[in-house]
Design a protein around this motif. Structure first.
Motif, PDB file in Angstrom:
ATOM      1  N   ARG A 135       0.817  -1.215   0.000  1.00  0.00           N
ATOM      2  CA  ARG A 135       0.000   0.000   0.000  1.00  0.00           C
ATOM      3  C   ARG A 135       0.853   1.268   0.000  1.00  0.00           C
ATOM      4  NH1 ARG A 135      -5.455  -0.469   1.009  1.00  0.00           N
ATOM      5  NH2 ARG A 135      -6.170  -2.531   1.732  1.00  0.00           N
ATOM      6  N   ASP A 136       2.097   1.157   0.433  1.00  0.00           N
ATOM      7  CA  ASP A 136       2.961   2.335   0.506  1.00  0.00           C
ATOM      8  C   ASP A 136       3.508   2.761  -0.849  1.00  0.00           C
ATOM      9  OD1 ASP A 136       2.619   2.366   3.231  1.00  0.00           O
ATOM     10  OD2 ASP A 136       4.513   1.337   3.666  1.00  0.00           O
ATOM     11  N   PHE A 137       3.358   1.902  -1.847  1.00  0.00           N
ATOM     12  CA  PHE A 137       3.944   2.205  -3.156  1.00  0.00           C
ATOM     13  C   PHE A 137       2.926   2.873  -4.070  1.00  0.00           C
ATOM     14  CE2 PHE A 137       6.591  -1.094  -1.429  1.00  0.00           C
ATOM     15  CZ  PHE A 137       7.875  -0.801  -1.890  1.00  0.00           C
ATOM     16  N   PRO A 138       3.241   4.049  -4.609  1.00  0.00           N
ATOM     17  CA  PRO A 138       2.307   4.710  -5.507  1.00  0.00           C
ATOM     18  C   PRO A 138       2.293   4.099  -6.908  1.00  0.00           C
ATOM     19  CG  PRO A 138       4.303   6.010  -5.320  1.00  0.00           C
ATOM     20  CD  PRO A 138       4.447   4.868  -4.358  1.00  0.00           C
ATOM     21  N   VAL A 139       3.338   3.345  -7.220  1.00  0.00           N
ATOM     22  CA  VAL A 139       3.434   2.728  -8.547  1.00  0.00           C
ATOM     23  C   VAL A 139       3.738   1.247  -8.378  1.00  0.00           C
ATOM     24  CG1 VAL A 139       4.602   2.725 -10.781  1.00  0.00           C
ATOM     25  CG2 VAL A 139       4.307   4.880  -9.538  1.00  0.00           C
ATOM     26  N   ALA A 140       3.004   0.411  -9.086  1.00  0.00           N
ATOM     27  CA  ALA A 140       3.258  -1.027  -9.080  1.00  0.00           C
ATOM     28  C   ALA A 140       3.282  -1.523 -10.517  1.00  0.00           C
ATOM     29  CB  ALA A 140       2.189  -1.773  -8.286  1.00  0.00           C
ATOM     30  N   VAL A 141       4.211  -2.438 -10.791  1.00  0.00           N
ATOM     31  CA  VAL A 141       4.321  -3.036 -12.118  1.00  0.00           C
ATOM     32  C   VAL A 141       4.122  -4.539 -11.978  1.00  0.00           C
ATOM     33  CG1 VAL A 141       5.760  -3.367 -14.159  1.00  0.00           C
ATOM     34  CG2 VAL A 141       5.959  -1.253 -12.819  1.00  0.00           C
ATOM     35  N   VAL A 142       3.147  -5.069 -12.698  1.00  0.00           N
ATOM     36  CA  VAL A 142       2.904  -6.508 -12.693  1.00  0.00           C
ATOM     37  C   VAL A 142       3.599  -7.088 -13.922  1.00  0.00           C
ATOM     38  CG1 VAL A 142       1.179  -8.341 -12.663  1.00  0.00           C
ATOM     39  CG2 VAL A 142       0.692  -6.143 -11.551  1.00  0.00           C
TER      40      VAL A 142
ATOM     41  N   GLY B 280      -6.068   0.092  -3.953  1.00  0.00           N
ATOM     42  CA  GLY B 280      -6.109   1.496  -4.345  1.00  0.00           C
ATOM     43  C   GLY B 280      -4.780   2.033  -4.818  1.00  0.00           C
ATOM     44  N   THR B 281      -3.912   1.168  -5.359  1.00  0.00           N
ATOM     45  CA  THR B 281      -2.615   1.621  -5.877  1.00  0.00           C
ATOM     46  C   THR B 281      -2.854   2.677  -6.959  1.00  0.00           C
ATOM     47  OG1 THR B 281      -1.679  -0.563  -5.440  1.00  0.00           O
ATOM     48  CG2 THR B 281      -0.453   0.882  -6.938  1.00  0.00           C
TER      49      THR B 281
END
Length: 236
Positions: free
Chosen positions: A85-92, A112-113
């Motif tokens: 949750r602390d990451f504003p950007v996630a890459v799958v 809610g990313t």
């Protein structure tokens, strides 16, 4: 699973540089060719990155090279524990398993990313990812194939399609430009493309002006619609 995850997470806390605070960093899920290249490049650039990989062999290969956690991101509880949750950007970066890709993306959407980038291996895969809430869907294999096709079929030395056909290329100047300034060559009027930059031999790229003179050994950076650029690059 819980004991294994706790041990891995504790190891990460001891070896990973302290994050500068909530609201920064990139979470990369999956250390295949795409995900590992992405995570390693972000780390080299000084970005705060955390990789997540459930395959023990892959995790071991990258241990000590980039900050990582061995965990199953299809499990929302695992994502919660590693601080997703602390990451504003996630890459799958998971592409080989459609089910895992969808589950991970869905978990991140539920959290809610703010920005979710997801790799797709087909148009159908991409549509599913978009429908469940991925903000950006990328097609690494298709994009690479498209780019290489343009490079091997003509005189282009590099090719980047930005959006909706707008493209930037690197190329050698056609003969009709050599020895003339950008203004004299009238490429924008004749071909509908714009010379952005010029790299003389042994020098850095410079922004082109109407008075920039083009020589045969220069490299050009040119922008415009892909079809117009293809026609311009086909000039002798």
């Amino acid at each position: 699973m819980a004991d294994r995850y706790t041990q891995t997470h504790a190891s990460r806390s001891a070896t990973t540089p302290k994050r500068s605070g909530a609201g920064d960093g990139v979470l990369v899920v999956g250390l295949g060719r795409f995900g590992s290249a992405l995570a390693a490049t972000l780390d080299r650039l000084g970005q705060d990155v955390l990789a997540v990989e459930r395959n023990a062999t892959l995790a071991q290969q990258w241990a000590g090279r980039i900050p990582l956690v061995e965990a199953d991101a299809t499990n929302p509880e695992a994502l919660e524990q590693l601080g997703a949750r602390d990451f504003p950007v996630a890459v799958v970066g998971v592409g080989s398993s459609l089910e895992a890709s969808v589950l991970i993306t869905g978990n991140l959407v539920d959290m809610g990313t703010p920005q979710i980038w997801a790799k797709a291996v087909s148009a159908e895969h991409g549509r599913i990812l978009q429908r469940i809430g991925a903000h950006h869907v990328v097609f690494p294999e298709a994009d690479a194939g498209n780019r290489v096709a343009h490079l091997v079929s003509g005189k282009l030395m590099d090719y980047i399609e930005v959006e909706d056909g707008f493209t930037i290329v690197k190329m050698r100047p056609p003969k009709e430009m050599q020895g003339f300034t950008v203004e004299q060559s009238k490429v924008r009027t004749r071909y509908g493309v714009t010379v952005i930059g010029v790299k003389p031999p042994g020098q850095e790229f410079i922004y082109a002006t109407p008075q920039t003179r083009i020589s045969a050994n220069d490299l050009l950076v040119v922008s415009g619609h892909s079809e117009l650029l293809e026609r311009f690059a086909a000039r002798p």
